[in-house]
Write a protein that holds these residues in place. Structure first.
Motif, PDB file in Angstrom:
ATOM      1  N   LEU A 308       0.750  -1.147  -0.042  1.00 11.07           N
ATOM      2  CA  LEU A 308       0.022  -0.022  -0.103  1.00 11.07           C
ATOM      3  C   LEU A 308       0.790   1.194   0.060  1.00 11.07           C
ATOM      4  O   LEU A 308       0.162   2.408   0.032  1.00 11.07           O
ATOM      5  CB  LEU A 308      -0.933  -0.089   1.037  1.00 11.07           C
ATOM      6  CG  LEU A 308      -1.929  -1.029   1.123  1.00 11.07           C
ATOM      7  CD1 LEU A 308      -2.679  -1.095   2.631  1.00 11.07           C
ATOM      8  CD2 LEU A 308      -2.809  -1.193   0.154  1.00 11.07           C
ATOM      9  N   ALA A 314       0.989   6.896   1.911  1.00 10.32           N
ATOM     10  CA  ALA A 314      -0.102   6.169   1.554  1.00 10.32           C
ATOM     11  C   ALA A 314      -1.197   7.049   0.859  1.00 10.32           C
ATOM     12  O   ALA A 314      -1.228   8.264   0.761  1.00 10.32           O
ATOM     13  CB  ALA A 314      -0.870   5.634   2.910  1.00 10.32           C
ATOM     14  N   VAL A 318      -7.806   3.888  -2.176  1.00 10.70           N
ATOM     15  CA  VAL A 318      -7.039   2.851  -2.793  1.00 10.70           C
ATOM     16  C   VAL A 318      -7.908   1.476  -3.233  1.00 10.70           C
ATOM     17  O   VAL A 318      -8.726   1.154  -2.423  1.00 10.70           O
ATOM     18  CB  VAL A 318      -5.971   2.180  -1.631  1.00 10.70           C
ATOM     19  CG1 VAL A 318      -5.344   0.974  -2.303  1.00 10.70           C
ATOM     20  CG2 VAL A 318      -5.046   3.331  -1.254  1.00 10.70           C
ATOM     21  N   VAL A 333      -4.371  -4.665   7.994  1.00  9.57           N
ATOM     22  CA  VAL A 333      -3.452  -3.237   7.501  1.00  9.57           C
ATOM     23  C   VAL A 333      -2.407  -3.201   8.370  1.00  9.57           C
ATOM     24  O   VAL A 333      -2.769  -3.157   9.671  1.00  9.57           O
ATOM     25  CB  VAL A 333      -4.385  -2.145   7.292  1.00  9.57           C
ATOM     26  CG1 VAL A 333      -3.631  -1.159   6.519  1.00  9.57           C
ATOM     27  CG2 VAL A 333      -5.625  -2.384   6.457  1.00  9.57           C
TER      28      VAL A 333
END
Length: 354
Positions: A308, A314, A318, A333
């Motif tokens: 990611l 980040a 997404v 995550v």
């Protein structure tokens, strides 16, 4: 307050919070401008709102009420008389935003600027409809729009397409080029989604910069029917709420994690081989060496599903294909910090699909 969010999409960082004022408190100042529709026709009697920051920063998403208003004349022109004291807070110049009236269709145009001279002549504020369209396709919806360049003859790119069910975005596409295809993974089965496009460009008012923000009309999106396998799944992180807010289907939701959270684990109702993941309003803070999605069948052994981390940070929205080939019952995550500073800051929804 959709316009405020549009103003903070990235184009107003040209003004920092501590720019010194160049005007005296007792200086008479006149603010002038003209408001027209997309075709260039005057918008008479339109009531424009003026917002004022406490300092030189224009990123004031917390504003809820206008400071003043000014009515356009029959030819669309307007004037507002000010004193130097109105434009400063101590020695610091205040940032102002002047915004067109909210149209039923959603469009607006606004200007953000500092007042550093006795006369401020703003560029013409010209509305932009965007000519929005939404067409159902196999596996998603195609959203079309007419660029600002096509209608206004301006050298402006950087169109941003936003999707929302309420005030907070559920999806965003930067540097959007028409048409934009929104997959069913992005739209899920949410009702009441609307799309709009915003554009920002810089102009001049005398010797000062002005940041103009154009927001298109809104376009209702057809409701789709894809439900993620993670809908209603439980989740684990520091002080997690029950039921889990990250899997409840509220696409504009937001969880702000407490300090120190470096992973979020979602427990699925049954083992699956996940093929796609969608993360919304996702943010990390500090420095991270890795930012990954991982899967596990037993909560002990974890296998990588997706990276990611793009560039130095980040992405807030997404949609990613997953690489796992075996069934998992948990997905997490995970942020791997650099020198202990990296952590998860926020996440709106984590949706997983077979």
């Amino acid at each position: 307050m959709r316009w405020i969010r549009a103003l903070t999409l990235g184009g107003l960082t040209w003004v920092v919070g501590c720019t010194e004022s160049k005007v005296a408190d007792d200086l008479d100042i006149v603010l002038k401008g003209r408001l027209v529709d997309e075709a260039g026709a005057a918008l008479p009697e339109a009531m424009l709102k003026v917002y004022r920051s406490d300092n030189s920063s224009c990123a004031f998403a917390g504003f809820t009420a206008s400071w003043k208003s000014v009515k356009a004349r029959a030819d669309g022109t307007f004037e507002l008389d000010l004193l130097g004291a109105d434009t400063r807070n101590g020695s610091i110049a205040r940032c102002f935003v002047l915004r067109s009236p909210a149209q039923r269709e959603g469009r607006s145009v606004s200007a953000a600027f500092l007042v550093q001279e006795s006369e401020v002549q703003l560029p013409v504020l010209q509305e932009w409809t965007g000519t929005m369209t939404a067409t159902e396709e196999a596996g998603g919806v195609s959203v079309g729009f007419r660029s600002l360049r096509a209608t206004h003859g301006l050298e402006s790119d950087g169109h941003v397409l936003s999707v929302r069910p309420s005030l907070r975005e559920a999806w965003r596409v930067t540097d959007a080029v028409s048409p934009v295809r929104l997959s069913d993974y992005v739209l899920e089965d949410a009702a009441g989604l609307e799309a709009f496009v915003s554009v920002e460009r810089d102009a001049k008012a005398g010797s000062e910069s002005v940041s103009l923000t154009y927001v298109s009309d809104e376009r209702a999106l057809p409701r789709r029917a894809l439900v993620p396998v993670s809908r209603g799944a439980t989740c684990t992180y520091l002080n997690a709420e029950t039921p889990c807010r990250l899997t409840n289907g509220e696409l504009d939701g937001l969880v702000l994690f407490q300090t120190g959270v470096q992973e979020v684990v979602v427990q699925l109702a049954r083992p699956v081989v996940p093929r796609k993941a969608v993360l919304r309003n996702f943010e990390v803070s500090g420095a991270v060496n890795e930012l990954v999605l991982e899967g596990s069948a037993d909560g002990t052994q974890w296998v990588p599903l997706a990276n990611l981390l793009e560039g130095t940070g980040a992405r807030p929205f997404v949609e990613v294909d997953l690489t796992g080939t075996t069934a998992v019952s948990q997905v997490r995550v995970k942020a791997v910090p650099r020198e202990t500073t990296g952590q998860l800051r926020s996440l709106g929804q984590l949706s997983l699909f077979e």
